[in-house]
Write an enzyme that holds these catalytic residues in place. Structure first.
Site, PDB file in Angstrom:
ATOM      1  N   HIS A 428      -0.466   4.382   5.045  1.00  0.00           N
ATOM      2  CA  HIS A 428       0.585   5.488   4.366  1.00  0.00           C
ATOM      3  C   HIS A 428      -0.248   5.742   3.295  1.00  0.00           C
ATOM      4  O   HIS A 428      -1.397   4.833   3.289  1.00  0.00           O
ATOM      5  CB  HIS A 428       2.115   4.614   4.421  1.00  0.00           C
ATOM      6  CG  HIS A 428       1.040   3.076   3.473  1.00  0.00           C
ATOM      7  ND1 HIS A 428       1.368   3.328   1.708  1.00  0.00           N
ATOM      8  CD2 HIS A 428       1.561   2.224   3.031  1.00  0.00           C
ATOM      9  CE1 HIS A 428       1.466   2.346   1.652  1.00  0.00           C
ATOM     10  NE2 HIS A 428       1.021   1.208   2.291  1.00  0.00           N
ATOM     11  N   CYS A 447      -0.247  -3.589   4.001  1.00  0.00           N
ATOM     12  CA  CYS A 447      -0.341  -2.505   5.023  1.00  0.00           C
ATOM     13  C   CYS A 447      -1.725  -1.516   4.295  1.00  0.00           C
ATOM     14  O   CYS A 447      -2.099  -2.007   3.959  1.00  0.00           O
ATOM     15  CB  CYS A 447       0.536  -1.922   4.588  1.00  0.00           C
ATOM     16  SG  CYS A 447       2.168  -2.050   5.200  1.00  0.00           S
TER      17      CYS A 447
END
Length: 536
Positions: A428, A447
């Site tokens: 992301h 992440c």
């Protein structure tokens, strides 16, 4: 060991196997055949796959015989055992000497039947180790979630007897260019270590351009030995040495400032055997993904802090990334999955561990803390902060979910790339752009944050949009959360390599940021893998 492995097939042919032929052709030959088959059946009975193979084969041998086919299989097996150390495998695990002893000491058909099964047992062990690795990844480190593409053990035997024996063994290891280059470098460094390695370590904490003295001479000699500097007699840290240091830094993931500071010298002074360990671990890791990775795939190397799109074996896009922090449950796991969509203008659904571990304590102290986040009840309705007594809740009974709506300051940035998985890991965007300038980029909750998310989106959409940039921004400009499906899924492989190669240029080495490769080496060492040359 090489001498034994080379001579053994011929020695066996001239002794035990001639003995078997004499048994089968002599008085009571049928009884000897029966005894041989009975011994095979008994020896194979404890292994379901071996028992099934020999039962289907009517307990006839594939190794113990004087036919050309049997001889070719024996030669191929012992050649493969001889090459095991080239692949970073534990040669003692395949016990060539023990096999030779069984064959040379055989004095009956029963002895030869037992030896037949012993050869098959070693064959199965070596074949699987060579193709998919010695270790079970998750047993070494809980964060290695990789699903190794194991083959059915029985298939090794059935395919082997239908194949050219030598070709069968050649096809077992990964056929990737990466594996071939890692192996080539391993063999090169072993030869170098036999000649004394890279020479004495640099006796200094830092060396700067313009300096002279013993430390500069040691630095010069070590850079020459490593291949980053042409042979030179300079006594001064001159411009050529500065450029050589920069080349070394680039090959080791360091800031290429040309100054041999403490971090750079620590890497320069790493001895050959440590780099050999990294190479052997990388080869084992390559065996864990011995499968088609995809004509187009995304490779995220955690130690390198980069993500790359690979098209037909060549890098077509790359970007810096930030990975999970080296603490608690924040380390990024390793696994493979398939990216099937992206979300533009994403909402951040705060993971419960973060909600109750980080944000609940803040809201207990100040109900209006982290005001950019919104609370929702179990029915999906937004809840006013003023209606909540945060002091009444703890990590186990907090009944709300926390979300951050789409915005420039959203923790996920303006786009996230999804390959749905049970670990809730994805790539992301991020508003925290400053972290990408750092050398070590391990700061996230697990992440993978992407430095060039828009460019990654354009590249992914290029396969389905004539103008991917325009298509992306037409959705982005709405400000609304929108899912965009990829017409062709893209495999994503999150890997961890402290040694990896390039099509051109020096082998790359990186720091063991999570300590995983150290644990893998320890496990390999325990399994019997050893360094053939261990000088500095």
């Amino acid at each position: 060991m090489p001498m034994i492995a080379t001579v053994l097939p011929r020695a066996v042919l001239l002794s035990s196997l001639i003995f078997l032929g004499q048994l089968l052709l002599g008085t009571g030959a049928q009884a000897q055949v029966t005894a041989f088959k009975q011994a095979v059946a008994e020896a194979a009975a404890k292994d379901r796959d071996l028992a099934a193979f020999y039962q289907d084969n009517e307990f006839t041998g594939i190794w113990i015989g004087d036919s050309a086919a049997d001889k070719a299989r024996r030669v191929a097996l012992f050649d493969a055992i001889r090459s095991a150390e080239d692949h970073g495998l534990p040669a003692a695990r395949y016990d060539a000497e023990g096999l030779m002893a069984k064959l040379k000491s055989a004095r009956s058909a029963r002895d030869l039947g037992k030896a037949e099964v012993a050869l098959s047992q070693v064959f199965l062990r070596l074949s699987r180790d060579m193709q998919t690795g010695v270790l079970v990844p998750g047993q070494v480190d809980d964060d290695i979630k990789r699903q190794v593409p194991y083959r059915e053990r029985l298939s090794y035997l059935t395919n082997f007897v239908q194949s050219s024996p030598q070709a069968f063994f050649r096809a077992l290891p990964p056929q990737s260019n990466e594996y071939a280059r890692l192996m080539k470098e391993k063999l090169r460094l072993e030869r170098l270590a036999d000649r004394g390695g890279w020479g004495p370590a640099v006796p200094a904490e830092a060396v700067k351009p313009g300096q002279s003295g013993a430390a500069v001479t040691a630095l010069r000699d070590r850079l020459v030995a490593m291949g980053f500097l042409d042979r030179s007699a300079t006594q001064v840290y001159d411009e050529n040495m500065l450029h050589a240091v920069q080349r070394f830094q680039l090959a080791h993931g360091l800031t290429p400032d040309g100054v041999a500071g403490p971090g750079t010298l620590a890497e320069i002074n790493v001895p050959v055997q440590e780099r050999l360990k990294s190479l052997i671990v990388a080869m084992e890791r390559e065996r864990w993904i011995n499968m088609p990775l995809g004509e187009r795939h995304i490779l995220v190397n955690l130690t390198d802090f980069h993500a790359r799109i690979i098209d037909d074996g060549a890098v077509s896009f790359e970007t810096r990334v930030v990975i999970g922090k080296n603490t608690g449950d924040r380390r990024s796991p390793e696994f493979s999955d398939e990216m099937d969509h992206m979300v533009i203008n994403p909402t951040w659904h705060v993971p419960r561990s973060i909600a109750v571990g980080e944000y609940l304590p803040k809201m207990k102290r100040n109900p209006n803390a982290v005001s950019h986040l919104r609370l929702y009840n179990s029915r999906g309705q937004q809840v006013s902060r003023g209606a909540v007594n945060f002091a009444a809740y703890n990590a186990s009974n907090f009944p709300f979910s926390i979300k951050q709506p789409p915005s420039q300051s959203n923790a996920l940035g303006l786009v996230k790339f999804m390959f749905p998985n049970k670990y809730n890991i994805y790539l992301h965007d991020t508003p925290a752009k400053d972290l990408f300038g750092r050398e070590v980029r391990a700061y996230s909750h697990g992440c993978v944050r992407v430095q060039k998310p828009f460019e990654l989106a354009y590249e992914l959409l290029s396969k389905q949009e004539t103008d991917p940039k325009r298509a992306f921004h037409s959705i982005l400009d709405t400000g609304r959360e929108t899912r965009v499906n990829l017409e062709e899924v893209v495999p994503v492989h999150i890997i961890y390599r402290t040694a990896f190669t390039q099509a051109k240029g020096p082998v790359q080495y990186r720091r063991d940021v999570y300590g995983r490769d150290g644990r893998i080496w320890d496990a390999l060492d325990k399994a019997g893998v050893s360094l053939r040359a261990v000088q500095g």
